[in-house]
Design a protein around this motif. Structure first.
Motif, PDB file in Angstrom:
ATOM      1  N   LEU A 132      35.847  38.183  16.419  1.00  0.00           N
ATOM      2  CA  LEU A 132      35.244  36.661  16.318  1.00  0.00           C
ATOM      3  C   LEU A 132      35.204  36.367  18.071  1.00  0.00           C
ATOM      4  N   LEU A 133      33.898  36.078  18.183  1.00  0.00           N
ATOM      5  CA  LEU A 133      33.506  35.972  19.739  1.00  0.00           C
ATOM      6  C   LEU A 133      32.947  34.729  19.900  1.00  0.00           C
ATOM      7  N   ARG A 134      33.445  33.751  20.751  1.00  0.00           N
ATOM      8  CA  ARG A 134      32.979  32.619  21.064  1.00  0.00           C
ATOM      9  C   ARG A 134      32.610  32.125  22.407  1.00  0.00           C
ATOM     10  N   GLY A 135      31.350  31.784  22.686  1.00  0.00           N
ATOM     11  CA  GLY A 135      30.707  31.443  23.906  1.00  0.00           C
ATOM     12  C   GLY A 135      30.631  32.785  24.582  1.00  0.00           C
ATOM     13  N   VAL A 136      29.671  33.684  24.096  1.00  0.00           N
ATOM     14  CA  VAL A 136      29.858  35.352  24.732  1.00  0.00           C
ATOM     15  C   VAL A 136      29.410  35.231  26.187  1.00  0.00           C
ATOM     16  N   PHE A 137      30.140  35.764  27.032  1.00  0.00           N
ATOM     17  CA  PHE A 137      29.919  36.059  28.479  1.00  0.00           C
ATOM     18  C   PHE A 137      29.642  37.430  28.683  1.00  0.00           C
ATOM     19  N   LEU A 138      28.562  37.881  29.094  1.00  0.00           N
ATOM     20  CA  LEU A 138      28.184  39.457  29.496  1.00  0.00           C
ATOM     21  C   LEU A 138      28.201  39.801  30.724  1.00  0.00           C
ATOM     22  N   GLY A 139      28.615  38.997  31.541  1.00  0.00           N
ATOM     23  CA  GLY A 139      28.994  39.580  33.138  1.00  0.00           C
ATOM     24  C   GLY A 139      27.589  40.112  33.746  1.00  0.00           C
ATOM     25  N   ARG A 140      26.271  39.750  33.316  1.00  0.00           N
ATOM     26  CA  ARG A 140      24.978  40.203  33.886  1.00  0.00           C
ATOM     27  C   ARG A 140      24.805  39.511  35.120  1.00  0.00           C
TER      28      ARG A 140
END
Length: 321
Positions: A132-140
């Motif tokens: 369950l993932l909120r406000g996804v940050f991918l670090g690109r």
């Protein structure tokens, strides 16, 4: 489901887990000791868990595990950079699971914690009952360029305040300048950078000008500098491998793990396109846009979505929906 938080609760167990590099990780367990295991991954990098996080999920249904990532919050040494990389955090999480005798758990994360959740599931898919993932940050690189450069067009007053508070934070080098100050600067320079960084982050989160704090007490000042030392350490190193889209490249390892993505339509910290990119590359994932909501997990619509979808993944509402 409630659009407000569950009532405050206290941990029924807590401790310090000794990991490598002299780090000790604080953890606590809340809710129902016989409930569905759920582990919460906080944001940052550099933040920590708070008592309010305990109120996001049904305490009667879940055995909730919270921990402060190494160098963060109540973990020691606070602000410690040695032996502190993304890989270390994943190993800590797995060591904690084994220490608590949990065979599998539901992984919940927000912002940086959402990216960490993707990385953990890719490394240890068999122990994840769901994500369950909120406000996804991918670090690109594009994600960092957005937060420290491009989003200024939406917040020109807040950007001007940042430039006035910390003049060396130019539009094309804000991250490098702020990171150098908190990592290498004298104490007063490090604190000035941390306060400027905090105000900018709050402005982007709240989508309005938030003024820097003044007259910060010494202990709070040290905690703030430590927080942004960790964040600077991770971001200037591209989150140790995430810079070129690492997380998206390894989503195939998550095949079969029920995954729900929650993203505020008005999230200016982590762009909605990040959640869309994950959803488009992860067959079977569910993406829920949360209307009239930004990055703050405690906005009412997001509170409701987190509570509802956690129960969905745990199977208490009739299944994954």
């Amino acid at each position: 489901m409630p659009s407000t938080l569950y009532p405050p609760i206290s941990p029924y167990a807590s401790g310090m887990l000794a990991v490598d590099g002299d780090h000790r990780v604080y953890y606590e367990e809340c809710g129902n000791s016989e409930g569905v295991p759920l582990v919460f991954l906080h944001g940052g990098p550099g933040s920590g868990c708070s008592p309010a996080h305990r109120q996001l999920f049904d305490p009667k249904r879940f055995r909730m595990v919270f921990f402060d990532q190494r160098g963060c919050g109540r973990s020691t040494p606070r602000g410690g950079l040695y032996a502190n990389t993304t890989l270390h955090l994943l190993r800590d999480l797995e060591q904690l699971r084994k220490h608590l005798g949990i065979a599998q758990w539901l992984v919940v994360g927000g912002s940086w914690g959402a990216g960490l959740g993707l990385a953990y599931a890719a490394a240890y898919p068999s122990v994840c009952t769901g994500l369950l993932l909120r406000g996804v940050f991918l670090g690109r690189k594009a994600d960092l360029d957005w937060f420290f450069h491009q989003v200024r067009v939406l917040l020109p007053d807040a950007w001007q305040a940042l430039a006035q508070q910390f003049p060396s934070a130019t539009a094309d080098g804000a991250l490098a300048s702020l990171a150098h100050a908190v990592l290498k600067g004298a104490p007063e320079e490090a604190l000035a950078a941390a306060l400027a960084w905090e105000a900018w982050e709050a402005s982007v989160t709240e989508r309005r000008l938030v003024a820097p704090r003044h007259g910060v007490a010494p202990e709070l000042a040290r905690a703030l500098v430590d927080k942004y030392r960790i964040q600077a350490h991770y971001l200037r190193h591209g989150c140790f491998g995430w810079h070129e889209g690492f997380l998206l490249k390894h989503l195939q390892r998550l095949h079969g793990i029920p995954t729900i993505l929650l993203h505020g339509r008005l999230d200016w910290v982590c762009r909605p396109s990040a959640a869309w990119d994950v959803h488009a590359r992860l067959p079977g994932s569910r993406l829920h846009w949360i209307e009239e909501t930004g990055h703050n997990p405690f906005e009412p619509r997001m509170v409701q979505a987190l509570a509802t979808q956690a129960l969905a993944l745990a199977g208490h509402d009739g299944g994954f929906a």
